[in-house]
Design an enzyme around this catalytic site. Sequence first.
Site, PDB file in Angstrom:
ATOM      1  N   ARG A 164       0.936  -1.255  -0.073  1.00  0.00           N
ATOM      2  CA  ARG A 164       0.067   0.011  -0.051  1.00  0.00           C
ATOM      3  C   ARG A 164       0.831   1.269   0.034  1.00  0.00           C
ATOM      4  O   ARG A 164       1.768   1.403   0.865  1.00  0.00           O
ATOM      5  CB  ARG A 164      -0.842  -0.151   1.326  1.00  0.00           C
ATOM      6  CG  ARG A 164      -1.954   1.224   1.551  1.00  0.00           C
ATOM      7  CD  ARG A 164      -2.890   1.317   0.264  1.00  0.00           C
ATOM      8  NE  ARG A 164      -3.825   2.007   0.844  1.00  0.00           N
ATOM      9  CZ  ARG A 164      -3.965   3.485   0.587  1.00  0.00           C
ATOM     10  NH1 ARG A 164      -2.827   3.945   0.526  1.00  0.00           N
ATOM     11  NH2 ARG A 164      -4.866   4.205   0.971  1.00  0.00           N
TER      12      ARG A 164
ATOM     13  N   GLU B 207     -11.308   4.883  -5.278  1.00  0.00           N
ATOM     14  CA  GLU B 207     -11.554   3.445  -5.242  1.00  0.00           C
ATOM     15  C   GLU B 207     -12.139   3.229  -6.739  1.00  0.00           C
ATOM     16  O   GLU B 207     -12.430   4.018  -7.693  1.00  0.00           O
ATOM     17  CB  GLU B 207     -12.810   3.070  -4.296  1.00  0.00           C
ATOM     18  CG  GLU B 207     -12.668   3.265  -2.856  1.00  0.00           C
ATOM     19  CD  GLU B 207     -11.415   2.517  -2.440  1.00  0.00           C
ATOM     20  OE1 GLU B 207     -11.496   1.474  -2.841  1.00  0.00           O
ATOM     21  OE2 GLU B 207     -10.695   2.981  -1.518  1.00  0.00           O
TER      22      GLU B 207
ATOM     23  N   ARG C 234      -1.336  -5.249   4.588  1.00  0.00           N
ATOM     24  CA  ARG C 234      -0.274  -5.000   3.550  1.00  0.00           C
ATOM     25  C   ARG C 234       0.979  -4.169   4.071  1.00  0.00           C
ATOM     26  O   ARG C 234       0.688  -3.546   5.127  1.00  0.00           O
ATOM     27  CB  ARG C 234      -1.334  -4.057   2.543  1.00  0.00           C
ATOM     28  CG  ARG C 234      -2.569  -4.347   2.047  1.00  0.00           C
ATOM     29  CD  ARG C 234      -3.396  -3.686   1.230  1.00  0.00           C
ATOM     30  NE  ARG C 234      -3.727  -2.683   2.248  1.00  0.00           N
ATOM     31  CZ  ARG C 234      -4.724  -1.717   1.812  1.00  0.00           C
ATOM     32  NH1 ARG C 234      -5.223  -1.831   0.497  1.00  0.00           N
ATOM     33  NH2 ARG C 234      -5.195  -0.749   2.645  1.00  0.00           N
TER      34      ARG C 234
END
Length: 245
Positions: A54, A62, A96
């Site tokens: 990330r 998104e 992540r």
Amino acid sequence: MKILRRATLLALLLAVCLPVCARAVDFVEGEVVAIADGDTLTVLDRDKRQHRIRLLGIDAPERGQDFGERSRQSLADMVFNKQVHVIVLKLDRYGRKLGKVTLSRTDVNLEQLRAGMAWYYRHYESDVFKEDRVAYDRAEREAKAAKRGLWADPRPIPPWEFRRTERTRREVPDETTARPARQSPPGETAGADVRLGPIVGNRRSMIYHWPGCPNYNSVSPANRVIFPTREAAERAGYRAARNCR
């Protein structure tokens, strides 16, 4: 050989970014094999291990948002099938690796901001390396002033608001099963019945609906704005839908 190669990599990274590496918890080097969206990718290292990364300090639209696919494609155009280095700060709550991605000497996180394909995630600014905060802030402001990328929309919805709206939408009962909310007399400004859900505004029409209104569940997620009460909606400049009266 692997130990020597890793030592060489660490020496190179330290030479390039000595001030920020003091905070790093790990380093990842490998080929980008997948792009989830404009701020998330997967790196395959030499040992064939996958690392989900990330990008630190930015938040991209998104996939279901305006510019979501363009942001993903922008990141893909930069790094897909290419070798990158990642300075990892920590793991996020999804497991992540949160980090700064570089391609040669190019800061990929920064380039997404410059292209107008992400927001500077100021809510988590303390996570950003101190040396990068000014550059990231400036890059976003310049992209906004130039109306690049998502800033071509005069009122783009930040992804953190979009995610919150999506979570609320999933929690709101369907109007065919929910009991009708109490209807306030015309002109009365009342709060929402919290048992049924919040006030839903349409950012395009500047009209709001409360639980029980015919179009309460019809507002597109991309245009949906959530308010806790009718007063809050009206203070923001929204007016009640006529078919709610």
